[in-house]
Design a protein around this motif. Structure first.
Motif, PDB file in Angstrom:
ATOM      1  N   ARG A   1      -5.262   6.607  -0.667  1.00  0.00           N
ATOM      2  CA  ARG A   1      -6.609   6.032  -0.600  1.00  0.00           C
ATOM      3  C   ARG A   1      -6.808   4.995  -1.698  1.00  0.00           C
ATOM      4  O   ARG A   1      -7.362   3.916  -1.466  1.00  0.00           O
ATOM      5  CB  ARG A   1      -7.659   7.126  -0.709  1.00  0.00           C
ATOM      6  N   GLU A   2      -6.335   5.305  -2.919  1.00  0.00           N
ATOM      7  CA  GLU A   2      -6.496   4.364  -4.029  1.00  0.00           C
ATOM      8  C   GLU A   2      -5.666   3.100  -3.796  1.00  0.00           C
ATOM      9  O   GLU A   2      -6.118   1.995  -4.084  1.00  0.00           O
ATOM     10  CB  GLU A   2      -6.087   5.035  -5.335  1.00  0.00           C
ATOM     11  N   ALA A   3      -4.442   3.277  -3.288  1.00  0.00           N
ATOM     12  CA  ALA A   3      -3.615   2.104  -2.998  1.00  0.00           C
ATOM     13  C   ALA A   3      -4.238   1.256  -1.899  1.00  0.00           C
ATOM     14  O   ALA A   3      -4.216   0.019  -1.950  1.00  0.00           O
ATOM     15  CB  ALA A   3      -2.211   2.543  -2.602  1.00  0.00           C
ATOM     16  N   TYR A   4      -4.805   1.921  -0.907  1.00  0.00           N
ATOM     17  CA  TYR A   4      -5.475   1.200   0.189  1.00  0.00           C
ATOM     18  C   TYR A   4      -6.661   0.422  -0.355  1.00  0.00           C
ATOM     19  O   TYR A   4      -6.897  -0.731   0.019  1.00  0.00           O
ATOM     20  CB  TYR A   4      -5.910   2.220   1.237  1.00  0.00           C
ATOM     21  N   MET A   5      -7.426   1.048  -1.255  1.00  0.00           N
ATOM     22  CA  MET A   5      -8.562   0.369  -1.882  1.00  0.00           C
ATOM     23  C   MET A   5      -8.089  -0.824  -2.716  1.00  0.00           C
ATOM     24  O   MET A   5      -8.745  -1.869  -2.759  1.00  0.00           O
ATOM     25  CB  MET A   5      -9.312   1.351  -2.789  1.00  0.00           C
ATOM     26  N   THR A   6      -6.954  -0.670  -3.382  1.00  0.00           N
ATOM     27  CA  THR A   6      -6.442  -1.731  -4.240  1.00  0.00           C
ATOM     28  C   THR A   6      -6.139  -3.000  -3.462  1.00  0.00           C
ATOM     29  O   THR A   6      -6.425  -4.109  -3.917  1.00  0.00           O
ATOM     30  CB  THR A   6      -5.160  -1.260  -4.961  1.00  0.00           C
ATOM     31  N   HIS A   7      -5.579  -2.843  -2.292  1.00  0.00           N
ATOM     32  CA  HIS A   7      -5.050  -4.003  -1.569  1.00  0.00           C
ATOM     33  C   HIS A   7      -5.893  -4.445  -0.376  1.00  0.00           C
ATOM     34  O   HIS A   7      -5.604  -5.488   0.209  1.00  0.00           O
ATOM     35  CB  HIS A   7      -3.623  -3.696  -1.086  1.00  0.00           C
ATOM     36  N   ILE A  29       0.834  -1.201   0.000  1.00  0.00           N
ATOM     37  CA  ILE A  29       0.000   0.000   0.000  1.00  0.00           C
ATOM     38  C   ILE A  29       0.869   1.253   0.000  1.00  0.00           C
ATOM     39  O   ILE A  29       0.663   2.182  -0.791  1.00  0.00           O
ATOM     40  CB  ILE A  29      -0.952  -0.009   1.213  1.00  0.00           C
ATOM     41  N   VAL A  30       1.845   1.296   0.894  1.00  0.00           N
ATOM     42  CA  VAL A  30       2.681   2.495   1.001  1.00  0.00           C
ATOM     43  C   VAL A  30       3.468   2.715  -0.284  1.00  0.00           C
ATOM     44  O   VAL A  30       3.505   3.830  -0.832  1.00  0.00           O
ATOM     45  CB  VAL A  30       3.621   2.391   2.214  1.00  0.00           C
ATOM     46  N   HIS A  31       4.094   1.666  -0.795  1.00  0.00           N
ATOM     47  CA  HIS A  31       4.896   1.831  -2.006  1.00  0.00           C
ATOM     48  C   HIS A  31       4.038   2.259  -3.196  1.00  0.00           C
ATOM     49  O   HIS A  31       4.417   3.152  -3.956  1.00  0.00           O
ATOM     50  CB  HIS A  31       5.644   0.536  -2.332  1.00  0.00           C
ATOM     51  N   GLN A  32       2.891   1.624  -3.354  1.00  0.00           N
ATOM     52  CA  GLN A  32       2.052   1.966  -4.503  1.00  0.00           C
ATOM     53  C   GLN A  32       1.525   3.393  -4.404  1.00  0.00           C
ATOM     54  O   GLN A  32       1.321   4.053  -5.416  1.00  0.00           O
ATOM     55  CB  GLN A  32       0.888   0.984  -4.629  1.00  0.00           C
ATOM     56  N   SER A  33       1.332   3.879  -3.179  1.00  0.00           N
ATOM     57  CA  SER A  33       0.813   5.237  -3.023  1.00  0.00           C
ATOM     58  C   SER A  33       1.850   6.297  -3.338  1.00  0.00           C
ATOM     59  O   SER A  33       1.514   7.435  -3.668  1.00  0.00           O
ATOM     60  CB  SER A  33       0.292   5.436  -1.591  1.00  0.00           C
TER      61      SER A  33
END
Length: 933
Positions: free
Chosen positions: A601-607, A384-388
């Motif tokens: 938020r989008e990364a959190y939603m993704t994972h 999540i952190v890396h993707q964000s």
């Protein structure tokens, strides 16, 4: 019997809980012996002298506890001196909250519940309400103290959620000692009349520690300044405590300037409001909004007409075939299972109610600006952190031996990866950590190549699996001096507990971020930067001077430009109370709202699952409550128990013959240490603080790396066969010749005793082996007396990261590679093939470039030895060939390594399909990989 026993000095605070518990338990045993046998205390028995020493110990430590307290110690001593052990036994049985050695494993015990006394003493009534202690700091007479306690006790109501007792200490130093020794303290009341120095006998360790926390000239300061200084020190040591000020002057004039330091300010007469505030402060930390909401939901009647047949036990309760599930887990688990987000339960993906409140409380507890719950582990939290934060083309500097989740995150994000090598510990077959000099050198390489703007992020593991801890603040400070907009992710999967300890805390990501923010706002810091900047830049061109000057200087960033952007991922379930896979993401990012909120938020939603496990969420909430209310005492205990194991191994004549606990001197190379203590906590709190303030790397005291070289058994066999199979002892990690033991907040003294007992039993078996004993086939060190230097001739040096193949690199000046491109190239039909270890060895020996098409991760050491796009080297193959491990992810024991088809090494011209002979492999100088287990 003489009552004039010399007062022992209070030693290391981390051991006080154990010494005090042992003293009270021995006192109970000894008084019982006097009651049962009139001759037990005869002059030649030695019992009276032991009792006298025990009373002396309690005289030293008990003033820092409200219960049982110094009055109870005095009464017991008087009864023993009067020759009335039966009355002493009766008094002892009526004392509440005795810290017995057995009960101390869970905290204070109410009543004297102990096998040696249970026939004589009825346990005191168990209090239903949680209790805590309040420390009042003021130099008042005993009579005044008792009157104050009585007045506060009169404010109690049957409806109070908690109960508390007040303890009074007279001085600044006594206040600090109390909050270090007594984990039951939840609130501190300061009054202006306290003195500075303690009149009690304090050991050299405590004196040294206090000297570092007591400013010079404190006695000469105005009372307000002394009060503020003490409030700051208490908050620095234990930030979870509520601090109140009670003043006898016009408090209106103080309120504006002091409010931030205190929860509330009172006049001396406001006892009812103070009482209610004490309860309210603890209630705020006790609150667990999501756990409470889930409890409330489980108690409501409901009819389920949506997903989740197991909800409320619907598919289990009436089944004749799986009802044992309900018997095993209990009905509450099933009643709390639901897919609903209404009725107070909230949505993890869009929290506005109880989950949002729980996350806000967690942020407060861990010193973050924001905290997010994760229900599928820190692997997902890292992604999540890396993707964000990372976009394709961004460069991230990362420790090569970090957790595999980071490597996969870079594939997902499309980041260009610049791998950093940690210093190797070849003797023990694992890595240390990445030196700060390596980080600075890599950043300066990018600056020299004109690519520094591409570097977005630094990712490091703190602490490492083996317990090596960075100086987080210094790392960020010096890196920001080179690139002021760097973002940092600290993987604290194994370090969540550190927030609860006053010394460990300073090396956490969140505490370091807060410290940097405070430094950057200090005008003196800006002046220091200006002086350094002049020395590191050419006065004419303004360009940086040579890199060596930057490397050899402790760098200071420009506080006007540096941004504090820090993230930490923590496996709550690994070191705190949480169900498995319960993790948290902590954020301290000055630019979060402006730069990262939406992408996060989008990364959190993704994972994040749309069906998160509510039991995990509730356990994170309740685990946070425990951190704030008893984390300090539990973490103090876990470290002390680890030290006790290390001391047992070092002192026992048979244990030290076959085992050795590795110390800072073994695990941290001399150039990274300014201090010299092998195990700082063993030497005392002051020694620990000194090392954690000055050394580049330190060792988490709760980790014990046991060198087993002299046993003739490899680590994997020792772990599975000797510990787990034979004795039920679970450990997390081994290397070729070490076993890692970890104490945690759930470790008991009984568990520690059992571990030592098992090690002794194993050592006895090695000393006099039974004819049917397992064969020990690993060579022991040539000179065991030399201190255990590892298994001789078994494991070659650990392989550094080689390089990415040229087509996955931007240039030769910087070593970053496009790991995503390499990963997905392997998806193309006929782009990869398999080479056996023999074939690959010949190809590499012949100087041909062979490129890995996937991750290869042996356990241990547990990180990718090869990643997609990496050039395979002889050093890597030698290490892999020497491994004796059951589990290697990414390596097919039948087909070998998966590599790219793009050169003579794999096209058929260099290696035949039939493979190569053993003679050819031997000529290549590389051994075969071990066969599959």
């Amino acid at each position: 019997m003489s009552t004039l026993s010399p007062l022992p000095k209070i030693g290391t605070p981390s051991r006080a809980w154990r010494s005090r518990a042992d003293a009270w338990e021995f006192l109970g045993y000894a008084i019982k012996q006097l009651a049962l046998d009139p001759y037990a205390g005869s002059s030649d028995s030695g019992l009276h002298s032991q009792i006298s020493r025990t009373f002396a110990l309690l005289d030293a430590v008990e003033p820092y506890w409200a219960e049982p307290g110094v009055a109870a110690v005095a009464q017991l001593r008087q009864l023993v001196n009067d020759g009335d052990p039966h009355a002493a036994l009766e008094l002892l049985g009526g004392l509440a909250h005795l810290p017995l050695a057995s009960g101390a494993e869970q905290g204070s015990s109410s009543g004297l519940v102990q096998e040696s006394l249970e026939d004589e003493i009825a346990p005191a009534e168990q209090a239903e309400r949680p209790r805590f202690e309040v420390l009042l700091v003021d130099n008042i007479t005993p009579q005044e103290a008792e009157a104050l306690k009585g007045s506060m006790a009169a404010q109690r109501r049957p409806s109070d959620a908690f109960t508390y007792e007040i303890n009074v200490v007279p001085s600044y130093e006594d206040a600090l000692v109390a909050v270090l020794l007594n984990p039951d303290i939840q609130a501190v009341i300061l009054r202006p009349g306290f003195s500075v120095r303690s009149s009690r006998q304090l050991g050299s360790d405590l004196r040294r520690f206090l000297a570092g926390h007591t400013p010079e000239g404190l006695q000469a300061l105005r009372p307000v300044k002394r009060i503020l200084g003490l409030a700051e020190e208490i908050s620095g040591l234990r930030p979870e405590l509520d601090v109140y000020l009670v003043a006898g002057v016009s408090i209106e004039s103080l309120a504006g300037s002091l409010t931030r330091k205190f929860r509330r300010i009172f006049r001396r007469q406001d006892h009812l409001d103070l009482h209610l505030s004490l309860l309210s402060g603890v209630a705020e930390r006790y609150e667990a909004p999501f756990f409470t909401a889930l409890q409330d939901y489980s108690r409501r009647p409901a009819s389920v007409f949506h997903a989740l047949p197991i909800s409320r036990g619907g598919s289990v309760g009436n089944s004749p075939w799986i009802r044992d599930m309900a018997d095993f887990y209990g009905t509450n688990l099933l009643l709390a299972e639901t897919s609903a987000t209404s009725g107070g339960l909230d949505s993890l993906l869009d929290p506005h109610g109880s989950i949002k409140q729980a996350q806000d409380l967690a942020a407060r507890a861990f010193g973050a600006q924001r905290t997010y719950f994760v229900t599928n582990g820190t692997s997902t939290a890292n992604k999540i952190v890396h993707q964000s934060l990372l976009a394709p083309g961004d460069v991230v500097l990362v420790d090569r031996n970090c957790h595999k989740s980071h490597h996969y995150a870079f594939v997902l994000a499309g980041a260009r990866v610049s791998y950093l090598d940690a210093y190797p510990l070849d003797k023990y077959a694992f890595y240390g950590a990445v030196p700060l000099a390596s980080l600075k050198r890599r950043l300066l390489e990018y600056r020299r190549a004109g690519r520094l703007h591409e570097v977005k992020m630094v990712t490091l593991t703190n602490c490492t699996f083996d317990g090596i801890v960075y100086d987080v603040e210094r790392v960020m400070e010096e890196c920001l001096a080179i690139k002021p907009d760097l973002v940092f992710l600290w993987d604290e999967a194994w370090f969540a507990f550190a927030r609860s300890h006053p010394i460990y805390r300073r090396r956490t990501a969140m505490a370091s971020a807060a410290a940097l923010e405070a430094s950057f706002s200090n005008p003196a810091y800006a002046a220091r930067y200006a002086g350094q900047a002049a020395a590191l830049h050419d006065p004419v061109t303004g360009e940086p001077v040579d890199d060596e000057a930057w490397l050899n200087t402790r760098l200071i960033p420009n506080p006007a430009k540096a941004r504090i952007r820090v993230y930490a991922t923590q496996s709550t379930h690994k070191t705190l109370t949480s169900l498995r896979q319960g993790s948290m993401i902590h954020v301290y990012d000055q630019d979060f709202m402006a730069s990262n909120q939406e992408s996060f938020r989008e990364a959190y939603m993704t994972h994040t699952s749309t069906s998160p496990n509510y039991q995990i969420l509730a356990s994170l909430d309740i685990g946070r409550r425990q951190v704030e209310l008893e984390g300090f005492g539990l973490v103090q205990k876990q470290s002390d128990l680890a030290v006790s194991v290390a001391q047992a191994v070092a002192r026992h004549p048979l244990l030290k013959k076959y085992f050795r606990v590795l110390t800072s001197r073994d695990l941290i190379e001399p150039q990274y240490r300014e201090t010299s203590a092998a195990m700082p906590l063993r030497e005392g709190l002051a020694e620990l603080e000194d090392a954690w303030q000055r050394d580049e790397f330190v060792i988490d005291p709760s980790r014990l790396t046991l060198d087993i070289s002299r046993t003739g058994i490899d680590g994997d066999t020792f772990r599975h066969s000797y510990l787990m199979d034979d004795h039920g002892i679970q450990v997390n990690k081994t290397s070729r010749n070490t076993v890692l033991f970890m104490t945690n907040i759930g470790t008991s003294r009984s568990s520690v005793a059992y571990l030592i007992e098992v090690l002794v039993k194993l050592a006895e078996g090695f000393e006099s082996p039974h004819p049917s004993a397992r064969p020990r086939t690993v060579p022991v060190p040539v000179s065991p007396q030399a201190g255990g230097s590892g298994v001789v001739g078994q494991t070659p040096p650990l392989p550094d990261f080689s390089t990415f193949a040229a087509r996955f690199r931007v240039d030769d000046a910087c070593e970053d590679g496009d790991i995503r491109a390499a990963y997905f190239e392997s998806y193309k039909p006929e782009s990869t093939t398999y080479l056996s270890a023999d074939e690959l060895a010949l190809a590499v020996r012949a100087g041909q470039e062979v490129i890995s098409a996937g991750f290869v991760t042996p356990y241990p050491p547990g990180f990718p030895i090869l990643v997609p796009g990496q050039v395979i080297t002889r050093q890597t193959l030698e290490f892999m060939a020497a491994l004796d491990t059951r589990e290697i992810h990414g390596f097919d024991h039948e087909r070998g390594y998966r590599v790219f088809v793009d050169g003579p090494a794999v096209s058929g011209s260099g290696v035949s399909d039939a493979g190569v002979s053993d003679t050819a492999v031997e000529a290549a100088g590389i051994g075969r990989l071990p066969a599959a287990s």
